[in-house]
Design an enzyme around this catalytic site. Structure first.
Site, short mmCIF file in Angstrom:
data_model
loop_
_atom_site.label_atom_id
_atom_site.label_comp_id
_atom_site.label_asym_id
_atom_site.label_seq_id
_atom_site.Cartn_x
_atom_site.Cartn_y
_atom_site.Cartn_z
N ARG A 1 -8.16 0.54 3.76
CA ARG A 1 -7.12 0.32 5.09
C ARG A 1 -5.72 0.54 4.43
O ARG A 1 -5.33 -0.17 3.44
CB ARG A 1 -7.13 -0.90 5.66
CG ARG A 1 -6.18 -1.19 6.55
CD ARG A 1 -6.37 -2.88 6.99
NE ARG A 1 -5.91 -3.63 6.11
CZ ARG A 1 -5.90 -5.11 6.34
NH1 ARG A 1 -5.87 -5.34 7.46
NH2 ARG A 1 -5.55 -5.76 5.43
N ASN B 1 -11.19 -2.66 5.61
CA ASN B 1 -11.49 -1.74 4.44
C ASN B 1 -12.81 -1.37 4.88
O ASN B 1 -13.64 -2.13 5.48
CB ASN B 1 -11.25 -2.54 3.20
CG ASN B 1 -9.74 -2.65 2.99
OD1 ASN B 1 -8.89 -1.78 2.57
ND2 ASN B 1 -9.48 -3.87 3.41
N ASN C 1 0.62 -1.22 0.19
CA ASN C 1 0.06 0.08 -0.14
C ASN C 1 0.99 1.21 0.13
O ASN C 1 1.99 1.36 0.27
CB ASN C 1 -0.97 0.13 1.35
CG ASN C 1 -2.08 -1.19 1.12
OD1 ASN C 1 -2.77 -1.31 0.05
ND2 ASN C 1 -2.25 -1.84 2.21
N CYS D 1 -12.20 -0.01 -5.62
CA CYS D 1 -11.46 -1.16 -4.92
C CYS D 1 -12.22 -2.49 -5.25
O CYS D 1 -13.33 -2.64 -4.88
CB CYS D 1 -11.67 -1.03 -3.27
SG CYS D 1 -11.22 -2.38 -2.28
N CYS E 1 -5.64 -7.67 -4.12
CA CYS E 1 -6.15 -6.17 -4.40
C CYS E 1 -6.84 -6.73 -5.97
O CYS E 1 -6.29 -6.94 -6.66
CB CYS E 1 -5.05 -5.05 -4.72
SG CYS E 1 -5.66 -3.52 -5.49
#
Length: 273
Positions: free
Chosen positions: A210, A191, A63, A218, A72
């Site tokens: 997050r 998240n 991240n 996302c 992801c």
């Protein structure tokens, strides 16, 4: 360092080829440098290409704040296009090792170019130990009170922990996500997805990630929102998800949750670090 900047519905990533492991152990520091939108390239995270012993290729996700992410959804679509375009992997589908296991990426071609990618995201888990969450029962439509406001939350592990809150998007400030992310129920954070039901086949979602904050999209969050909406009887098993950065198609099947969306190259370059 040579890099490619890519995005999936505006969720943007810097991708670097590190199959020689030149940057091993420096991932967190590199991510902070590359993702800085003023002094670096800018991005929600970095995707690192590494060799795999259990799949055709490995994707490592860091991240923008330097923290590790196991999965992801938007990132893996970009990653699949990258390894195909650069002839690192020449088969379709592509088996990609992630922190959440091996994922299958199905490439949709137009004029010999990858335009969209479908990912089998696997199956969600509502087990509190897996999320992890400080509770014993599943978190489904559970009422919590935080900063003087009540929320009904549904939480699951979809590669990474996701909490979904249903309502009218105009009634939420995306920055409320930062408080829910660190709520005492979630020892490792979560998240946060604010989700509005349009009809049985369409939802709108805004996500606070997050380790990255508010993002335009996302993938794991969109899948989690569809799963939660379906579980609560709001939608069917095939749903179009509208997000600030565009839209995705999510379908729940017996062998997993399938997400289809774009993967685009923003630019390529070389950076001194």
């Amino acid at each position: 360092m040579k890099f490619v900047k890519m995005n999936g519905n505006g969720n943007d990533f810097v991708i670097i080829d590190d199959r020689k492991c030149e940057f091993k152990g420096k991932e967190s520091q590199i991510a902070k440098i590359l993702c800085d939108r003023h002094f670096g390239i800018g991005g929600d995270g970095i995707l690192i290409v590494r060799n795999s012993e259990i799949a055709q290729i490995q994707m490592v996700i860091i991240n923008s704040d330097g923290s590790y992410a196991s999965m992801c959804g938007n990132g893996i679509r970009c990653f699949a296009k990258y390894v195909w375009d650069n002839h690192i992997v020449d088969s379709n589908p592509i088996k990609i090792e992630t922190g959440d296991g091996v994922k299958d990426a199905f490439l949709h071609m137009e004029n010999s170019k990858v335009e969209k990618v479908t990912i089998n995201m696997g199956k969600p888990s509502f087990d509190c130990k897996s999320i992890p969450a400080n509770c014993e029962d599943e978190i489904v439509n559970k009422k919590i009170k935080l900063h003087g406001r009540e929320y009904n939350i549904t939480t699951m592990l979809m590669g990474v922990p996701h909490t979904i809150i249903f309502g009218n998007l105009d009634d939420f400030d995306i920055n409320e996500g930062k408080y829910i992310e660190k709520y005492e129920l979630f020892p490792e954070g979560t998240n946060v997805n604010f989700c509005e039901i349009v009809d049985k086949n369409k939802i709108k979602v805004k996500t606070w990630e997050r380790g990255a904050g508010a993002t335009l999209a996302c993938g794991t969050g969109n899948c989690s929102s569809v799963i939660a909406a379906n579980k609560l009887g709001f939608t069917g098993d095939k749903v179009e998800v509208h997000i600030p950065g565009g839209k995705l198609l999510v379908q729940i099947k017996e062998n997993g949750v399938f997400m289809t969306g774009p993967a685009l190259i923003s630019f390529k370059g070389e950076l001194e670090i």
